[in-house]
Motif scaffolding. Structure first.
Motif, PDB file in Angstrom:
ATOM      1  N   PRO A  25       0.822  -1.211   0.000  1.00  0.00           N
ATOM      2  CA  PRO A  25       0.000   0.000   0.000  1.00  0.00           C
ATOM      3  C   PRO A  25       0.853   1.257   0.000  1.00  0.00           C
ATOM      4  CG  PRO A  25       0.076  -0.947   2.193  1.00  0.00           C
ATOM      5  CD  PRO A  25       0.803  -1.905   1.282  1.00  0.00           C
ATOM      6  N   VAL A  26       0.240   2.378  -0.292  1.00  0.00           N
ATOM      7  CA  VAL A  26       0.909   3.675  -0.204  1.00  0.00           C
ATOM      8  C   VAL A  26       1.250   3.931   1.258  1.00  0.00           C
ATOM      9  CG1 VAL A  26       0.576   6.162  -0.491  1.00  0.00           C
ATOM     10  CG2 VAL A  26      -0.283   4.596  -2.230  1.00  0.00           C
ATOM     11  N   GLY A  27       2.417   4.511   1.508  1.00  0.00           N
ATOM     12  CA  GLY A  27       2.814   4.842   2.870  1.00  0.00           C
ATOM     13  C   GLY A  27       3.772   3.818   3.436  1.00  0.00           C
ATOM     14  N   GLU A  28       3.983   3.902   4.721  1.00  0.00           N
ATOM     15  CA  GLU A  28       4.938   3.036   5.411  1.00  0.00           C
ATOM     16  C   GLU A  28       4.362   1.645   5.606  1.00  0.00           C
ATOM     17  OE1 GLU A  28       7.086   2.882   9.760  1.00  0.00           O
ATOM     18  OE2 GLU A  28       6.595   4.824   8.908  1.00  0.00           O
ATOM     19  N   THR A  29       5.187   0.631   5.387  1.00  0.00           N
ATOM     20  CA  THR A  29       4.796  -0.757   5.611  1.00  0.00           C
ATOM     21  C   THR A  29       5.758  -1.382   6.597  1.00  0.00           C
ATOM     22  OG1 THR A  29       3.904  -0.973   3.377  1.00  0.00           O
ATOM     23  CG2 THR A  29       4.433  -3.009   4.523  1.00  0.00           C
ATOM     24  N   GLN A  30       5.236  -1.939   7.675  1.00  0.00           N
ATOM     25  CA  GLN A  30       6.074  -2.605   8.662  1.00  0.00           C
ATOM     26  C   GLN A  30       5.932  -4.111   8.497  1.00  0.00           C
ATOM     27  OE1 GLN A  30       5.388  -1.167  12.613  1.00  0.00           O
ATOM     28  NE2 GLN A  30       5.549   0.960  12.009  1.00  0.00           N
ATOM     29  N   ASN A  31       7.033  -4.826   8.668  1.00  0.00           N
ATOM     30  CA  ASN A  31       7.064  -6.288   8.586  1.00  0.00           C
ATOM     31  C   ASN A  31       6.498  -6.827   7.269  1.00  0.00           C
ATOM     32  OD1 ASN A  31       8.115  -6.440  11.254  1.00  0.00           O
ATOM     33  ND2 ASN A  31       6.050  -6.110  12.026  1.00  0.00           N
ATOM     34  N   PRO A  32       7.064  -6.392   6.133  1.00  0.00           N
ATOM     35  CA  PRO A  32       6.566  -6.913   4.859  1.00  0.00           C
ATOM     36  C   PRO A  32       6.863  -8.407   4.724  1.00  0.00           C
ATOM     37  CG  PRO A  32       8.605  -5.720   4.526  1.00  0.00           C
ATOM     38  CD  PRO A  32       8.210  -5.516   5.964  1.00  0.00           C
ATOM     39  N   SER A  33       6.119  -9.078   3.883  1.00  0.00           N
ATOM     40  CA  SER A  33       6.328 -10.504   3.640  1.00  0.00           C
ATOM     41  C   SER A  33       7.659 -10.720   2.923  1.00  0.00           C
ATOM     42  CB  SER A  33       5.202 -11.063   2.767  1.00  0.00           C
ATOM     43  OG  SER A  33       3.976 -10.927   3.419  1.00  0.00           O
ATOM     44  N   PRO A  34       8.306 -11.869   3.170  1.00  0.00           N
ATOM     45  CA  PRO A  34       9.548 -12.174   2.452  1.00  0.00           C
ATOM     46  C   PRO A  34       9.300 -12.240   0.945  1.00  0.00           C
ATOM     47  CG  PRO A  34       9.206 -13.712   4.259  1.00  0.00           C
ATOM     48  CD  PRO A  34       7.943 -12.919   4.112  1.00  0.00           C
ATOM     49  N   ILE A  35      10.341 -11.959   0.183  1.00  0.00           N
ATOM     50  CA  ILE A  35      10.260 -12.026  -1.275  1.00  0.00           C
ATOM     51  C   ILE A  35      10.988 -13.286  -1.731  1.00  0.00           C
ATOM     52  CG2 ILE A  35      10.915 -10.899  -3.440  1.00  0.00           C
ATOM     53  CD1 ILE A  35      10.809  -8.228  -1.872  1.00  0.00           C
ATOM     54  N   LEU A  36      10.292 -14.156  -2.439  1.00  0.00           N
ATOM     55  CA  LEU A  36      10.909 -15.369  -2.959  1.00  0.00           C
ATOM     56  C   LEU A  36      11.640 -15.036  -4.253  1.00  0.00           C
ATOM     57  CD1 LEU A  36       8.019 -17.916  -2.351  1.00  0.00           C
ATOM     58  CD2 LEU A  36      10.037 -17.499  -0.942  1.00  0.00           C
ATOM     59  N   LEU A  37      12.886 -15.519  -4.367  1.00  0.00           N
ATOM     60  CA  LEU A  37      13.695 -15.266  -5.551  1.00  0.00           C
ATOM     61  C   LEU A  37      13.681 -16.479  -6.475  1.00  0.00           C
ATOM     62  CD1 LEU A  37      16.771 -13.558  -3.841  1.00  0.00           C
ATOM     63  CD2 LEU A  37      14.695 -12.490  -4.746  1.00  0.00           C
ATOM     64  N   SER A  38      13.905 -16.243  -7.749  1.00  0.00           N
ATOM     65  CA  SER A  38      13.914 -17.326  -8.732  1.00  0.00           C
ATOM     66  C   SER A  38      15.258 -18.038  -8.804  1.00  0.00           C
ATOM     67  CB  SER A  38      13.548 -16.773 -10.119  1.00  0.00           C
ATOM     68  OG  SER A  38      14.506 -15.817 -10.528  1.00  0.00           O
ATOM     69  N   GLN A  39      16.224 -17.602  -7.998  1.00  0.00           N
ATOM     70  CA  GLN A  39      17.529 -18.240  -7.966  1.00  0.00           C
ATOM     71  C   GLN A  39      18.115 -18.141  -6.570  1.00  0.00           C
ATOM     72  OE1 GLN A  39      19.425 -15.755 -10.940  1.00  0.00           O
ATOM     73  NE2 GLN A  39      20.477 -14.576  -9.386  1.00  0.00           N
ATOM     74  N   THR A  40      19.077 -18.988  -6.282  1.00  0.00           N
ATOM     75  CA  THR A  40      19.765 -18.968  -5.003  1.00  0.00           C
ATOM     76  C   THR A  40      20.805 -17.855  -5.017  1.00  0.00           C
ATOM     77  OG1 THR A  40      19.481 -21.361  -4.836  1.00  0.00           O
ATOM     78  CG2 THR A  40      21.144 -20.379  -3.423  1.00  0.00           C
ATOM     79  N   THR A  41      20.934 -17.156  -3.901  1.00  0.00           N
ATOM     80  CA  THR A  41      21.952 -16.105  -3.809  1.00  0.00           C
ATOM     81  C   THR A  41      23.299 -16.721  -3.458  1.00  0.00           C
ATOM     82  OG1 THR A  41      21.411 -15.693  -1.494  1.00  0.00           O
ATOM     83  CG2 THR A  41      20.289 -14.332  -3.141  1.00  0.00           C
ATOM     84  N   LYS A  42      24.370 -15.966  -3.760  1.00  0.00           N
ATOM     85  CA  LYS A  42      25.735 -16.433  -3.505  1.00  0.00           C
ATOM     86  C   LYS A  42      26.482 -15.394  -2.675  1.00  0.00           C
ATOM     87  CE  LYS A  42      25.687 -18.226  -8.185  1.00  0.00           C
ATOM     88  NZ  LYS A  42      24.976 -17.284  -8.994  1.00  0.00           N
ATOM     89  N   ASP A  43      27.423 -15.866  -1.875  1.00  0.00           N
ATOM     90  CA  ASP A  43      28.263 -14.979  -1.087  1.00  0.00           C
ATOM     91  C   ASP A  43      28.944 -13.970  -2.001  1.00  0.00           C
ATOM     92  OD1 ASP A  43      29.531 -14.142   1.355  1.00  0.00           O
ATOM     93  OD2 ASP A  43      31.362 -15.114   0.647  1.00  0.00           O
TER      94      ASP A  43
END
Length: 95
Positions: A25-43
């Protein structure tokens, strides 16, 4: 309203989209849901978290939901995220 959209790095600039949030929504958002990525992240990987504005259909659509631009530099509203295998969970902070 809009979406947090995660872009991979393309030689120091935002590249391919690898994930997006649900509608925020417009404005401040607290504790948003995690975002699922289409790939694994790397160090050591760099990602860009960018705000894209909704085109009024409530669903993120690449190419239709354009990046939000700041009013001063007319640049995308984003933050750069560095992935680290040494990172720890942040501790809780009381108000």
């Amino acid at each position: 309203p809009g979406f947090w959209v995660i872009h991979e790095d393309n030689s120091g600039s935002p590249g391919k989209i690898i994930g997006s949030s649900g509608l925020m929504p417009v404005g401040e958002t607290q504790n948003p849901s995690p975002i699922l990525l289409s790939q694994t992240t790397k160090d050591g990987q760099t990602l860009y978290a960018m705000i894209h504005l909704d085109n009024d259909d409530g669903v993120f659509t690449e190419g239709e939901d354009k990046p939000a631009l700041d009013s001063v530099g007319n640049e995308p509203v984003m933050t750069i995220v560095s992935i680290s295998s040494d990172a720890t969970e942040p501790r809780s902070v009381s108000p």
